[in-house]
Design a protein around this motif. Structure first.
Motif, PDB file in Angstrom:
ATOM      1  N   UNK A   1      -4.076   9.892  -0.415  1.00 64.59           N
ATOM      2  CA  UNK A   1      -3.376  11.024  -1.019  1.00 64.59           C
ATOM      3  C   UNK A   1      -3.448  12.226  -0.084  1.00 64.59           C
ATOM      4  N   UNK A   2      -2.363  12.954   0.008  1.00 62.10           N
ATOM      5  CA  UNK A   2      -2.301  14.183   0.801  1.00 62.10           C
ATOM      6  C   UNK A   2      -1.581  15.235  -0.028  1.00 62.10           C
ATOM      7  N   UNK A   3      -1.897  16.496   0.206  1.00 59.90           N
ATOM      8  CA  UNK A   3      -1.242  17.596  -0.510  1.00 59.90           C
ATOM      9  C   UNK A   3      -0.266  18.290   0.422  1.00 59.90           C
ATOM     10  N   UNK A   4       1.016  18.224   0.083  1.00 53.24           N
ATOM     11  CA  UNK A   4       2.047  18.750   0.965  1.00 53.24           C
ATOM     12  C   UNK A   4       2.660  20.068   0.549  1.00 53.24           C
ATOM     13  N   UNK A   5       2.340  20.544  -0.672  1.00 55.20           N
ATOM     14  CA  UNK A   5       2.865  21.830  -1.159  1.00 55.20           C
ATOM     15  C   UNK A   5       4.388  21.900  -1.143  1.00 55.20           C
ATOM     16  N   UNK A   6       5.074  20.741  -1.173  1.00 53.94           N
ATOM     17  CA  UNK A   6       6.540  20.688  -1.141  1.00 53.94           C
ATOM     18  C   UNK A   6       7.107  21.320   0.136  1.00 53.94           C
ATOM     19  N   UNK A   7       6.369  21.211   1.212  1.00 52.08           N
ATOM     20  CA  UNK A   7       6.747  21.871   2.470  1.00 52.08           C
ATOM     21  C   UNK A   7       6.548  20.884   3.620  1.00 52.08           C
ATOM     22  N   UNK A   8       7.557  20.766   4.501  1.00 52.53           N
ATOM     23  CA  UNK A   8       7.510  19.748   5.549  1.00 52.53           C
ATOM     24  C   UNK A   8       6.344  19.959   6.512  1.00 52.53           C
ATOM     25  N   UNK A   9       6.143  21.195   6.982  1.00 55.28           N
ATOM     26  CA  UNK A   9       5.079  21.456   7.953  1.00 55.28           C
ATOM     27  C   UNK A   9       3.711  21.187   7.347  1.00 55.28           C
ATOM     28  N   UNK A  10       3.517  21.622   6.095  1.00 50.34           N
ATOM     29  CA  UNK A  10       2.242  21.376   5.417  1.00 50.34           C
ATOM     30  C   UNK A  10       2.018  19.891   5.216  1.00 50.34           C
ATOM     31  N   UNK A  11       3.081  19.185   4.821  1.00 52.60           N
ATOM     32  CA  UNK A  11       2.963  17.743   4.607  1.00 52.60           C
ATOM     33  C   UNK A  11       2.631  17.023   5.907  1.00 52.60           C
ATOM     34  N   UNK A  12       3.249  17.438   7.005  1.00 56.65           N
ATOM     35  CA  UNK A  12       2.961  16.786   8.280  1.00 56.65           C
ATOM     36  C   UNK A  12       1.489  16.937   8.656  1.00 56.65           C
ATOM     37  N   UNK A  13       0.951  18.153   8.496  1.00 55.71           N
ATOM     38  CA  UNK A  13      -0.469  18.376   8.804  1.00 55.71           C
ATOM     39  C   UNK A  13      -1.372  17.554   7.892  1.00 55.71           C
ATOM     40  N   UNK A  14      -1.037  17.543   6.595  1.00 54.49           N
ATOM     41  CA  UNK A  14      -1.883  16.838   5.633  1.00 54.49           C
ATOM     42  C   UNK A  14      -1.871  15.331   5.876  1.00 54.49           C
ATOM     43  N   UNK A  15      -0.701  14.780   6.150  1.00 53.33           N
ATOM     44  CA  UNK A  15      -0.610  13.344   6.413  1.00 53.33           C
ATOM     45  C   UNK A  15      -1.318  12.995   7.720  1.00 53.33           C
ATOM     46  N   UNK A  16      -1.154  13.839   8.731  1.00 51.72           N
ATOM     47  CA  UNK A  16      -1.835  13.595  10.010  1.00 51.72           C
ATOM     48  C   UNK A  16      -3.344  13.559   9.836  1.00 51.72           C
ATOM     49  N   UNK A  17      -3.855  14.352   8.911  1.00 50.22           N
ATOM     50  CA  UNK A  17      -5.296  14.409   8.672  1.00 50.22           C
ATOM     51  C   UNK A  17      -5.826  13.135   8.030  1.00 50.22           C
ATOM     52  N   UNK A  18      -5.104  12.588   7.053  1.00 55.22           N
ATOM     53  CA  UNK A  18      -5.596  11.411   6.333  1.00 55.22           C
ATOM     54  C   UNK A  18      -5.217  10.102   7.006  1.00 55.22           C
ATOM     55  N   UNK A  19      -4.213  10.134   7.864  1.00 59.71           N
ATOM     56  CA  UNK A  19      -3.660   8.901   8.427  1.00 59.71           C
ATOM     57  C   UNK A  19      -4.685   8.037   9.170  1.00 59.71           C
TER      58      UNK A  19
ATOM     59  N   UNK B   1       0.832  -1.203   0.000  1.00 56.99           N
ATOM     60  CA  UNK B   1       0.000   0.000   0.000  1.00 56.99           C
ATOM     61  C   UNK B   1       0.863   1.248   0.000  1.00 56.99           C
ATOM     62  N   UNK B   2       0.470   2.225  -0.823  1.00 53.40           N
ATOM     63  CA  UNK B   2       1.224   3.464  -0.958  1.00 53.40           C
ATOM     64  C   UNK B   2       0.378   4.666  -0.564  1.00 53.40           C
ATOM     65  N   UNK B   3       0.994   5.597   0.132  1.00 50.06           N
ATOM     66  CA  UNK B   3       0.428   6.930   0.335  1.00 50.06           C
ATOM     67  C   UNK B   3       1.162   7.866  -0.609  1.00 50.06           C
ATOM     68  N   UNK B   4       0.411   8.641  -1.389  1.00 52.77           N
ATOM     69  CA  UNK B   4       1.030   9.615  -2.300  1.00 52.77           C
ATOM     70  C   UNK B   4       0.869  11.017  -1.732  1.00 52.77           C
ATOM     71  N   UNK B   5       1.992  11.738  -1.638  1.00 53.28           N
ATOM     72  CA  UNK B   5       1.950  13.139  -1.222  1.00 53.28           C
ATOM     73  C   UNK B   5       2.158  14.003  -2.461  1.00 53.28           C
ATOM     74  N   UNK B   6       1.161  14.804  -2.784  1.00 53.03           N
ATOM     75  CA  UNK B   6       1.203  15.684  -3.958  1.00 53.03           C
ATOM     76  C   UNK B   6       1.917  16.982  -3.615  1.00 53.03           C
ATOM     77  N   UNK B   7       2.290  17.743  -4.654  1.00 51.02           N
ATOM     78  CA  UNK B   7       2.973  19.017  -4.479  1.00 51.02           C
ATOM     79  C   UNK B   7       2.028  20.194  -4.614  1.00 51.02           C
ATOM     80  N   UNK B   8       2.532  21.267  -5.210  1.00 51.65           N
ATOM     81  CA  UNK B   8       1.751  22.493  -5.348  1.00 51.65           C
ATOM     82  C   UNK B   8       0.742  22.319  -6.479  1.00 51.65           C
ATOM     83  N   UNK B   9      -0.525  22.369  -6.149  1.00 52.99           N
ATOM     84  CA  UNK B   9      -1.594  22.078  -7.106  1.00 52.99           C
ATOM     85  C   UNK B   9      -1.536  23.003  -8.316  1.00 52.99           C
TER      86      UNK B   9
END
Length: 337
Positions: A191-209, A156-164
């Motif tokens: 799938x989570x949207x991280x905007x190529x930014x660590x803090x944004x990615x952490x929040x987004x992954x925490x939301x979908x996890x 299973x894969x989680x995909x983190x997207x960049x800047x939409x």
């Protein structure tokens, strides 16, 4: 005919190698139009640009190089910025674009005004412009190829997207989709949207996890690996294989985990110093050189074997990098002829 083509190619390469100038660039002005500066990659990109271009101005290669970054990530803002640069009479505009297509009208207006336009990283599709980039689609595919070697049974894969909306996000996503088709034993489960930014990615992954099943690996776009690791740790879940994007915090975390428990992964992205290659491409075009419309360069990778060297050479808060001299840029151009 074949002999004639070979002769023409040899003349082009010979002219480049001898450095013969067809036009004088010492009085010319180049502008950078940048749509985003909100992560470590973009900051490193701007620092490399400033370092190399300020030296080029000091050496009298060009008269001036000015940097303009938009206050937001919106296409209309950058289009207005490009229109303003046209009015200011720059000889060339180097652009990291918010969209591959939506800026084409402004880019065409610049070309029609006799301005050289070189796009890089976030490239544009307008035919009059030049493009300097890596094969982002291949970068996405490479992640799945690596994971197939590590996880032959898939997972299973989680995909983190960049800047939409950017060409980079779309191409890496398409490459990942290609990789899943090639290795169908992998499944994207979230799938989570991280905007190529660590803090944004952490929040987004925490939301979908909380809604995700077991995750075997995370495919990313860069600037999101460390944030993803922190999200998994905070949730009390085992950290899967996370593809990294050459950021210093990612590499340092990877090194720490490798030393502690043998953690293994792979990292790759475009070097921030590609901005300096785009600058030299613009300068060479102004100098009258024949340049292919697409200049493709290899992306910069870090492996288990090169990790220590990469950590040692990457400043805290920075990104593994390569800056281009004029000579290296000329060679990169010739490699694409």
């Amino acid at each position: 005919m074949k002999q004639s083509l070979i002769l023409v190619g040899a003349i082009l390469v010979s002219t480049s190698l001898t450095g013969v100038a067809y036009a004088e660039t010492s009085g010319m002005r180049i502008a950078l139009s940048n749509n985003y500066a909100g992560n470590s990659w973009r900051q490193a990109m701007l620092e490399s640009w400033e370092k190399v271009t300020s030296q080029a101005v000091a050496d009298g290669i060009v008269a001036a190089v000015d940097t303009f970054t938009t206050a937001d990530q919106e296409v209309p803002t950058q289009a207005a910025q490009v229109q303003n640069l046209i009015l200011q009479g720059y000889d060339a505009i180097v652009i990291n674009a918010a969209s591959p297509d939506a800026l084409n009208g402004a880019v065409k207006a610049a070309c029609d005004a006799g301005i050289v336009v070189v796009s890089f990283d976030g490239v544009v599709s307008e035919p009059c412009a030049w493009r300097v980039a890596v094969d982002y689609r291949q970068l996405g595919q490479q992640q799945l190829d690596y994971l197939a070697g590590r996880l032959p049974d898939g997972g299973n894969l989680l995909e983190i997207r960049g800047l939409a909306g950017t060409s980079i996000d779309n191409l890496i996503h398409e490459g990942i989709a290609d990789g899943v088709k090639t290795h169908p034993n992998f499944t994207i489960v979230g799938e989570a949207t991280g905007d190529w930014d660590q803090a944004t990615a952490q929040r987004a992954v925490s939301t979908v996890l909380p809604s995700l099943p077991e995750v075997d690996a995370i495919v990313t776009q860069g600037g999101d690996g460390y944030g993803a690791a922190q999200a998994f740790r905070a949730a009390g879940r085992d950290v899967p294989i996370i593809i990294m994007g050459n950021r210093q915090d990612e590499l340092a975390w990877w090194q720490e985990q490798r030393d502690a428990n043998g953690y293994e992964t792979w990292s790759g992205t475009i070097a921030p110093g590609v901005s300096t290659l785009a600058f030299w491409v613009a300068q060479q075009i102004l100098d009258g050189k024949e340049i292919p419309k697409d200049v493709i360069v290899p992306y910069l990778t870090v492996t288990q074997e090169t990790l220590d060297e990469a950590v040692a050479n990457t400043p805290v808060g920075g990104v593994a990098n390569k800056e281009y001299s004029q000579e290296e840029a000329i060679q990169a151009i010739e490699d694409n002829l």
